[in-house]
Design a protein around this motif. Structure first.
Motif, mmCIF file in Angstrom:
data_model
loop_
_atom_site.group_PDB
_atom_site.id
_atom_site.type_symbol
_atom_site.label_atom_id
_atom_site.label_comp_id
_atom_site.label_asym_id
_atom_site.label_seq_id
_atom_site.Cartn_x
_atom_site.Cartn_y
_atom_site.Cartn_z
ATOM 1 N N THR A 1 91.315 119.782 4.600
ATOM 2 C CA THR A 1 90.373 119.875 3.649
ATOM 3 C C THR A 1 90.103 118.530 2.657
ATOM 4 O O THR A 1 89.113 118.562 1.855
ATOM 5 N N ARG A 2 91.235 117.679 2.795
ATOM 6 C CA ARG A 2 91.225 116.334 1.939
ATOM 7 C C ARG A 2 91.857 115.119 2.649
ATOM 8 O O ARG A 2 92.755 115.477 3.513
ATOM 9 N N VAL A 3 91.869 113.971 1.992
ATOM 10 C CA VAL A 3 92.483 112.982 2.698
ATOM 11 C C VAL A 3 92.256 111.797 1.465
ATOM 12 O O VAL A 3 91.396 111.826 0.623
ATOM 13 N N GLU A 4 93.342 111.167 1.092
ATOM 14 C CA GLU A 4 93.166 109.849 0.290
ATOM 15 C C GLU A 4 92.182 108.764 0.688
ATOM 16 O O GLU A 4 92.048 108.554 2.135
ATOM 17 N N LEU A 5 91.438 108.316 -0.233
ATOM 18 C CA LEU A 5 90.569 107.240 0.028
ATOM 19 C C LEU A 5 90.937 106.185 -1.062
ATOM 20 O O LEU A 5 90.624 106.211 -2.156
ATOM 21 N N PRO A 6 91.815 105.151 -0.330
ATOM 22 C CA PRO A 6 92.433 104.140 -1.502
ATOM 23 C C PRO A 6 91.496 102.907 -1.837
ATOM 24 O O PRO A 6 92.049 101.763 -1.942
#
Length: 489
Positions: A110-115
């Protein structure tokens, strides 16, 4: 000692990337013998220490060959990547929502980090996000300073740290990362002739790179983002040359849009007198097989017919199974195209009108006179290389022999169409200029007894940008008597 070497029979230059398959002095020598005119050192892979032997090997070969050899150091540029997943990878399903946020917690389906804070700042509804070289496509629904909701348009498997492209945004981030700054300083210290800047978006990106280079190398802009196309003329004004980097350009644009974009970039560069390199996937199948597809051969030929200054091999020569064969093939294709009686007409489909300057008028006149009197070559004296660039822009039918007292100028001209550069002592008078031009044309087998050559230079000698002399002379054939090869011409 000044050694004589015959110029290549073709005018387009071949740029070969060095890597694990071609990083020894022996392989570099073989690539050169097969037809490589210049060498690209990719700063994206390996550390700086691993590049030192490459610079050393090229310079050692330069001494033994007697031909100034061009080194292009290619900076990595900013790399955009997603974060990591708790399970290492997830399946994104078309039609489902997917969240990108600033939370470093490992992601899920459903989600992931975008740094990358800059992407959140530049994102807007309906903008596309391309993942894993464009294999997956997300479209932005809404965004804030630390959260972006997207809809999956093209799904698939997404794993840790995959790359991200944002074709619909101009990111508020510099083209030079800290790694790039360090690599740039290293490359300049090692004597790189050209510095290639990746992911150029704005003229300001190039201004900063030029300031850091400090005149010690020429600056090449890699055009690989659609946002750069909108400001193409401005970017050309700030650089010394451009590369049509079709890898990322092909990710961010629909495939069918890349060929017309390539032609537009080549045409603009030629019109503005900037050397232009066509690169990426030119002989891609030769990474694994000893011969290319017919479509790849046609692709290389198209770039030659369009009048590109150079054509480049990437993984084919850097990491493929057949690096020598790849260079040999590219050399053979270029030779065959340039022998086509229709090649000259096709190259001149692009109109390159001279600027209203004496130097440009003489460059155009040199081309026309060489054709009218059937001269064997144009010989130009230059300190900065600007005279050579002007003449090369005209795409004359004869070779351009460049005589320069500056080794760094001779090396930088290795990416220029039709140029055979020679590092030699400067001249101090008109008579000495004519005599040296005749001797060097004979010594380097660019002309023979009875041939005419067109000589172009600036008076007073040694003054950059003062091209104002055009002279036609006929070679007798005995001009080398009493002059050894070590006397500098």
């Amino acid at each position: 000692m000044i050694m004589a070497i015959s110029p290549r029979s073709r005018k387009v230059r071949v740029l070969a990337t060095l890597g694990p398959a071609s990083d020894t002095p022996e392989m570099i020598e073989r690539l050169y013998q097969a037809g490589a005119d210049a060498f690209r050192i990719n700063m994206s892979h390996g550390d700086q220490a691993s590049k030192v032997p490459l610079f050393a090997a090229i310079r050692a070969m330069e001494k033994t060959s007697g031909r100034p050899t061009t080194i292009l150091a290619d900076l990595q540029g900013p790399k955009l990547r997603v974060g990591k997943f708790a399970e290492g990878k997830v399946m994104l399903v078309a039609g489902h929502e997917f969240i990108l946020d600033r939370d470093p917690t490992p992601g899920d389906a459903t989600r992931v980090e975008l740094p990358h804070r800059e992407i959140f700042e530049a994102a807007h509804p309906d903008a596309r996000l391309l993942l894993d070289d464009g294999k997956l496509v997300l479209r932005v629904i809404s965004n804030s300073a630390d959260r972006m909701t997207t809809i999956v348009e093209v799904g698939g498997m997404l794993s840790n740290s995959k790359g991200l492209n944002v074709p619909d945004m101009v990111l508020p981030m510099a083209a030079l990362t800290e790694k790039d700054r360090s690599d740039l300083a290293f490359a300049v210290e090692m004597g790189a002739d050209w510095i290639a800047l990746s992911f150029v978006q704005r003229p300001e990106d190039l201004m900063e790179a030029r300031r850091l280079i400090g005149g010690k190398a020429a600056l090449l802009a890699k055009i690989e983002k659609p946002s750069a196309i909108a400001r193409l003329d401005e970017l050309m004004e700030q650089c010394d040359g451009v590369m049509v980097a079709r890898g990322d350009l092909g990710v961010e644009l629909p495939p069918q849009s890349v060929p017309p974009m390539q032609k537009r970039i080549v045409e603009t560069a030629r019109r503005m007198g900037r050397p232009v390199i066509v690169a990426t996937q030119m002989l891609e199948s030769m990474i694994e097989t000893p011969s290319p597809t017919r479509a790849e051969v046609s692709d290389v030929a198209t770039a030659v017919y369009d009048g590109a200054d150079a054509i480049m091999l990437s993984a084919e020569s850097a990491a493929g199974k057949y690096p020598i064969e790849s260079v040999t093939m590219m050399n053979s294709i270029a030779d065959a195209v340039e022998r086509d009686p229709g090649h000259g007409d096709r190259v001149h489909f692009t109109v390159t009108r001279p600027d209203p300057t004496t130097a440009d008028a003489l460059a155009e006149a040199a081309k026309n006179i060489a054709r009218t009197v059937s001269a064997a070559a144009i010989v130009c004296f230059t300190s900065s290389g600007s005279t050579a660039r002007r003449i090369a822009r005209e795409r004359p039918t004869v070779p351009i022999m460049v005589l320069t007292p500056k080794l760094e100028t001779a090396r930088r001209l290795g990416l220029l169409w039709g140029v055979h550069a020679v590092h030699t002592r400067d001249v101090e008078s008109f008579e000495e200029m004519v005599a040296k031009a005749k001797r060097m044309a004979l010594r380097h087998h660019i002309a023979a007894a009875g041939d005419r050559i067109v000589v172009c230079a600036g008076v007073p000698f040694g003054t950059p940008g003062s091209t104002n002399v055009l002279h036609v002379v006929t070679l007798v054939g005995d001009e080398l008597k009493g002059h050894s090869g070590a006397e500098g011409g």
